[in-house]
Design a protein around this motif. Structure first.
Motif, PDB file in Angstrom:
ATOM      1  N   THR A  10       4.616   6.050   6.704  1.00  0.00           N
ATOM      2  CA  THR A  10       4.264   4.631   6.764  1.00  0.00           C
ATOM      3  C   THR A  10       3.917   4.098   5.387  1.00  0.00           C
ATOM      4  O   THR A  10       4.364   3.014   4.980  1.00  0.00           O
ATOM      5  CB  THR A  10       3.079   4.425   7.721  1.00  0.00           C
ATOM      6  N   GLN A  11       3.122   4.879   4.643  1.00  0.00           N
ATOM      7  CA  GLN A  11       2.716   4.438   3.305  1.00  0.00           C
ATOM      8  C   GLN A  11       3.926   4.346   2.380  1.00  0.00           C
ATOM      9  O   GLN A  11       4.061   3.387   1.602  1.00  0.00           O
ATOM     10  CB  GLN A  11       1.676   5.398   2.717  1.00  0.00           C
ATOM     11  N   GLU A  12       4.805   5.326   2.453  1.00  0.00           N
ATOM     12  CA  GLU A  12       5.977   5.334   1.572  1.00  0.00           C
ATOM     13  C   GLU A  12       6.915   4.167   1.885  1.00  0.00           C
ATOM     14  O   GLU A  12       7.403   3.487   0.974  1.00  0.00           O
ATOM     15  CB  GLU A  12       6.725   6.661   1.727  1.00  0.00           C
ATOM     16  N   ILE A  13       7.165   3.942   3.161  1.00  0.00           N
ATOM     17  CA  ILE A  13       8.111   2.896   3.557  1.00  0.00           C
ATOM     18  C   ILE A  13       7.573   1.514   3.190  1.00  0.00           C
ATOM     19  O   ILE A  13       8.285   0.686   2.608  1.00  0.00           O
ATOM     20  CB  ILE A  13       8.393   2.980   5.073  1.00  0.00           C
ATOM     21  N   THR A  14       6.309   1.249   3.523  1.00  0.00           N
ATOM     22  CA  THR A  14       5.756  -0.082   3.257  1.00  0.00           C
ATOM     23  C   THR A  14       5.625  -0.341   1.757  1.00  0.00           C
ATOM     24  O   THR A  14       5.856  -1.467   1.300  1.00  0.00           O
ATOM     25  CB  THR A  14       4.392  -0.259   3.950  1.00  0.00           C
ATOM     26  N   ALA A  15       5.281   0.681   0.991  1.00  0.00           N
ATOM     27  CA  ALA A  15       5.204   0.502  -0.463  1.00  0.00           C
ATOM     28  C   ALA A  15       6.581   0.182  -1.030  1.00  0.00           C
ATOM     29  O   ALA A  15       6.728  -0.690  -1.903  1.00  0.00           O
ATOM     30  CB  ALA A  15       4.628   1.749  -1.120  1.00  0.00           C
ATOM     31  N   ALA A  16       7.608   0.862  -0.522  1.00  0.00           N
ATOM     32  CA  ALA A  16       8.969   0.666  -1.034  1.00  0.00           C
ATOM     33  C   ALA A  16       9.508  -0.727  -0.728  1.00  0.00           C
ATOM     34  O   ALA A  16      10.344  -1.253  -1.472  1.00  0.00           O
ATOM     35  CB  ALA A  16       9.900   1.730  -0.454  1.00  0.00           C
ATOM     36  N   ILE A  17       9.024  -1.333   0.355  1.00  0.00           N
ATOM     37  CA  ILE A  17       9.520  -2.666   0.730  1.00  0.00           C
ATOM     38  C   ILE A  17       8.576  -3.775   0.297  1.00  0.00           C
ATOM     39  O   ILE A  17       8.701  -4.924   0.729  1.00  0.00           O
ATOM     40  CB  ILE A  17       9.783  -2.747   2.251  1.00  0.00           C
ATOM     41  N   GLU A  43     -12.194  16.915  -7.101  1.00  0.00           N
ATOM     42  CA  GLU A  43     -11.394  18.100  -7.429  1.00  0.00           C
ATOM     43  C   GLU A  43     -10.381  18.431  -6.339  1.00  0.00           C
ATOM     44  O   GLU A  43      -9.312  18.981  -6.625  1.00  0.00           O
ATOM     45  CB  GLU A  43     -12.321  19.291  -7.680  1.00  0.00           C
ATOM     46  N   HIS A  44     -10.715  18.097  -5.105  1.00  0.00           N
ATOM     47  CA  HIS A  44      -9.792  18.379  -4.003  1.00  0.00           C
ATOM     48  C   HIS A  44      -8.853  17.195  -3.727  1.00  0.00           C
ATOM     49  O   HIS A  44      -8.072  17.222  -2.771  1.00  0.00           O
ATOM     50  CB  HIS A  44     -10.573  18.748  -2.736  1.00  0.00           C
ATOM     51  N   GLY A  45      -8.937  16.170  -4.554  1.00  0.00           N
ATOM     52  CA  GLY A  45      -7.986  15.064  -4.474  1.00  0.00           C
ATOM     53  C   GLY A  45      -8.225  14.081  -3.351  1.00  0.00           C
ATOM     54  O   GLY A  45      -7.288  13.403  -2.914  1.00  0.00           O
ATOM     55  N   PHE A  46      -9.484  13.960  -2.879  1.00  0.00           N
ATOM     56  CA  PHE A  46      -9.779  13.058  -1.772  1.00  0.00           C
ATOM     57  C   PHE A  46     -10.337  11.711  -2.225  1.00  0.00           C
ATOM     58  O   PHE A  46     -10.204  10.714  -1.500  1.00  0.00           O
ATOM     59  CB  PHE A  46     -10.758  13.711  -0.797  1.00  0.00           C
ATOM     60  N   ILE A  47     -11.003  11.657  -3.367  1.00  0.00           N
ATOM     61  CA  ILE A  47     -11.519  10.404  -3.902  1.00  0.00           C
ATOM     62  C   ILE A  47     -11.228  10.347  -5.397  1.00  0.00           C
ATOM     63  O   ILE A  47     -10.871  11.358  -6.009  1.00  0.00           O
ATOM     64  CB  ILE A  47     -13.047  10.232  -3.660  1.00  0.00           C
ATOM     65  N   GLU A  48     -11.391   9.151  -5.960  1.00  0.00           N
ATOM     66  CA  GLU A  48     -11.232   8.992  -7.398  1.00  0.00           C
ATOM     67  C   GLU A  48     -12.084   7.825  -7.872  1.00  0.00           C
ATOM     68  O   GLU A  48     -12.395   6.910  -7.104  1.00  0.00           O
ATOM     69  CB  GLU A  48      -9.765   8.753  -7.766  1.00  0.00           C
ATOM     70  N   ARG A  49     -12.487   7.888  -9.137  1.00  0.00           N
ATOM     71  CA  ARG A  49     -13.229   6.796  -9.765  1.00  0.00           C
ATOM     72  C   ARG A  49     -12.240   5.811 -10.391  1.00  0.00           C
ATOM     73  O   ARG A  49     -11.239   6.204 -10.972  1.00  0.00           O
ATOM     74  CB  ARG A  49     -14.141   7.334 -10.859  1.00  0.00           C
ATOM     75  N   LEU A  50     -12.565   4.530 -10.286  1.00  0.00           N
ATOM     76  CA  LEU A  50     -11.836   3.489 -11.009  1.00  0.00           C
ATOM     77  C   LEU A  50     -12.786   2.995 -12.095  1.00  0.00           C
ATOM     78  O   LEU A  50     -13.622   2.112 -11.872  1.00  0.00           O
ATOM     79  CB  LEU A  50     -11.437   2.346 -10.075  1.00  0.00           C
ATOM     80  N   GLY A  51     -12.710   3.614 -13.269  1.00  0.00           N
ATOM     81  CA  GLY A  51     -13.679   3.337 -14.312  1.00  0.00           C
ATOM     82  C   GLY A  51     -15.054   3.771 -13.847  1.00  0.00           C
ATOM     83  O   GLY A  51     -15.211   4.759 -13.116  1.00  0.00           O
ATOM     84  N   PRO A  67      -4.767   8.628  -1.213  1.00  0.00           N
ATOM     85  CA  PRO A  67      -3.991   8.714   0.032  1.00  0.00           C
ATOM     86  C   PRO A  67      -4.353   9.938   0.875  1.00  0.00           C
ATOM     87  O   PRO A  67      -4.437   9.858   2.104  1.00  0.00           O
ATOM     88  CB  PRO A  67      -2.543   8.773  -0.469  1.00  0.00           C
ATOM     89  N   ALA A  68      -4.610  11.077   0.210  1.00  0.00           N
ATOM     90  CA  ALA A  68      -5.017  12.279   0.962  1.00  0.00           C
ATOM     91  C   ALA A  68      -6.379  12.072   1.604  1.00  0.00           C
ATOM     92  O   ALA A  68      -6.637  12.530   2.726  1.00  0.00           O
ATOM     93  CB  ALA A  68      -5.049  13.487   0.032  1.00  0.00           C
ATOM     94  N   GLY A  69      -7.277  11.394   0.901  1.00  0.00           N
ATOM     95  CA  GLY A  69      -8.607  11.127   1.439  1.00  0.00           C
ATOM     96  C   GLY A  69      -8.577  10.206   2.643  1.00  0.00           C
ATOM     97  O   GLY A  69      -9.401  10.332   3.563  1.00  0.00           O
ATOM     98  N   MET A  70      -7.614   9.268   2.656  1.00  0.00           N
ATOM     99  CA  MET A  70      -7.501   8.348   3.794  1.00  0.00           C
ATOM    100  C   MET A  70      -7.199   9.098   5.089  1.00  0.00           C
ATOM    101  O   MET A  70      -7.568   8.655   6.179  1.00  0.00           O
ATOM    102  CB  MET A  70      -6.408   7.311   3.535  1.00  0.00           C
ATOM    103  N   SER A  81       0.895  13.411  13.188  1.00  0.00           N
ATOM    104  CA  SER A  81       0.358  12.083  12.895  1.00  0.00           C
ATOM    105  C   SER A  81       0.240  11.865  11.392  1.00  0.00           C
ATOM    106  O   SER A  81       0.506  10.769  10.886  1.00  0.00           O
ATOM    107  CB  SER A  81      -1.013  11.898  13.561  1.00  0.00           C
ATOM    108  N   ALA A  82      -0.160  12.924  10.666  1.00  0.00           N
ATOM    109  CA  ALA A  82      -0.277  12.816   9.212  1.00  0.00           C
ATOM    110  C   ALA A  82       1.087  12.544   8.580  1.00  0.00           C
ATOM    111  O   ALA A  82       1.205  11.740   7.649  1.00  0.00           O
ATOM    112  CB  ALA A  82      -0.889  14.089   8.633  1.00  0.00           C
TER     113      ALA A  82
END
Length: 393
Positions: free
Chosen positions: A237-244, A362-370, A378-381, A230-231
């Motif tokens: 899905t994310q790659e295809i929709t972003a590309a189009i 640090e594990h790449g699941f969230i990030e700050r926007l300012g 994407p990994a966190g989703m 599923s992952a």
């Protein structure tokens, strides 16, 4: 009317006030569906239900006070089983109870099997300017497996009609179906976009308790992709929709810039909304608190309650600031734009736990926007529920 693009809706903007109307009836119950939908083999008395919708609207208006409606969504069930006159009466009722500016987003869900050109023209004349089609698959084998009453030919006819009649259109697809490969899904997604849609809702098939699929899955007769498979499908899905040119703006929703669902953004940005009809939920500001409402789910019992007591509201709960903060986090982290930290801090009375936040970053699941927003990567989703639970502690 075009919905405002995400870039135009920044911090501090009112997330809006939506009106959700639930039409609970379907021609058939799909085996994966756990929504509040019901099959009736006798014609539904639409005039009687309209009268009840209008009565409940007046009761909810007394709770909400005067508001300006920013979107209306008719969901179900199958709202496209309603007569155009029923839709017109509902929209007239909204306009009588709240301020309803011209040109706001008014969405109706429709199933391809219930689509007729005359009905679509009638809905458009009533004021509907966006339709969401429950296509679900673009091959007849899987449509049959999913219990849909339409075939691909019906679906494409509905898409063409919707494109001709409504300014905006979305359709739903379900993926992670049994034996579905990434190549199959990529082909189907590209075909979907070729029909000139500007919004797609792409949901993984989930096995919900109480549905026929749940029993089959438990008995080992229905095998769906495991977590790892599923992952892979989700990432594709994310790659295809972003590309189009239709990137995800929410975990399961993709749109061209400016075509995001204004109504659903009100939910995810934790705005207020009135829930009208059997099984509808609402969130209404009451002073500094927010009232959560839920109506009776059974359509006939809801009807009796409204006719006897003026509304079908079965549950009313005042949410304190901690509960609101949790809901804000739960909804907002679904969005690509993330959560307004200042609003979350105001409700919760605290900052995010530094150690938990650092671990997730640090594990790449969230990030700050300012300093103003926090969002999932994407990994966190992929592990959204776990991220929310960790941050809410």
């Amino acid at each position: 009317m075009q919905a405002a693009p995400l870039s135009a809706i920044g911090d501090g903007m009112d997330p809006g006030f939506g009106v959700y109307v639930h039409w609970p009836f379907c021609a058939a119950k799909c085996p994966y569906c756990d929504f509040n939908s019901h099959v009736r083999h006798q014609p539904v008395d639409q005039q009687r239900f309209v009268a009840a919708f209008l009565e409940e609207m007046a009761a909810v208006r007394a709770l909400s006070g005067p508001r300006t409606v920013t979107s209306i969504f008719m969901g179900g069930g199958t709202p496209s089983l309603m007569e155009p006159a029923t839709v017109q009466a509902i929209l007239d009722g909204v306009a009588r109870n709240w301020h309803m500016p011209d040109g706001i987003e008014i969405t109706m869900e429709a199933n391809p099997s219930s689509v007729e050109a005359t009905r679509f023209h009638g809905y458009r004349a009533a004021g509907v300017n966006r339709v969401s089609l429950g296509v679900q698959a673009l091959n007849d084998r899987d449509l049959k497996f999913l219990g849909r009453l339409h075939n691909v030919e019906d679906a494409l006819k509905a898409v063409r009609l919707a494109r001709e009649i409504f300014p905006r259109m979305s359709f739903d697809l379900i993926y992670a179906r049994p034996n579905q490969t990434v190549t199959d899904w990529e082909r189907e997604l590209k075909e979907a976009v070729s029909y000139a849609v500007d919004h797609l809702s792409l949901y993984q098939l989930t096995i919900e308790e109480g549905t026929p699929f749940f029993g089959l899955h438990k008995a080992g007769k229905l095998i769906v992709p495991d977590g790892e498979q599923s992952a892979v499908l989700y990432e594709a899905t994310q790659e295809i929709t972003a590309a189009i040119g239709m990137p995800a703006y929410e975990v399961s929703n993709h749109a061209r810039p400016g075509a995001e669902s204004r109504h659903n953004l009100t939910y995810w940005r934790y705005g207020d909304y009135a829930g009208i009809g059997p099984g509808a939920h609402g969130r209404l500001a009451v002073g500094t608190e927010k009232m959560a409402t839920a109506t009776e789910r059974n359509p006939e019992e809801w009807l009796r309650r409204v006719e006897g007591h003026g509304d079908g509201i079965a549950e009313r709960e005042l949410l304190d600031h901690d509960a609101q903060a949790d809901e804000l986090l739960l909804m907002g982290l679904r969005l690509r734009e993330g959560v307004d930290l200042a609003r979350w801090q105001m409700l919760s009375g605290r900052d995010p736990d530094p150690a938990r936040e650092r671990f997730l970053i640090e594990h790449g699941f969230i990030e700050r926007l300012g300093n103003s927003r926090l969002r999932c990567t994407p990994a966190g989703m992929l592990i959204l529920d776990a991220v929310v639970a960790d941050l809410a502690c």
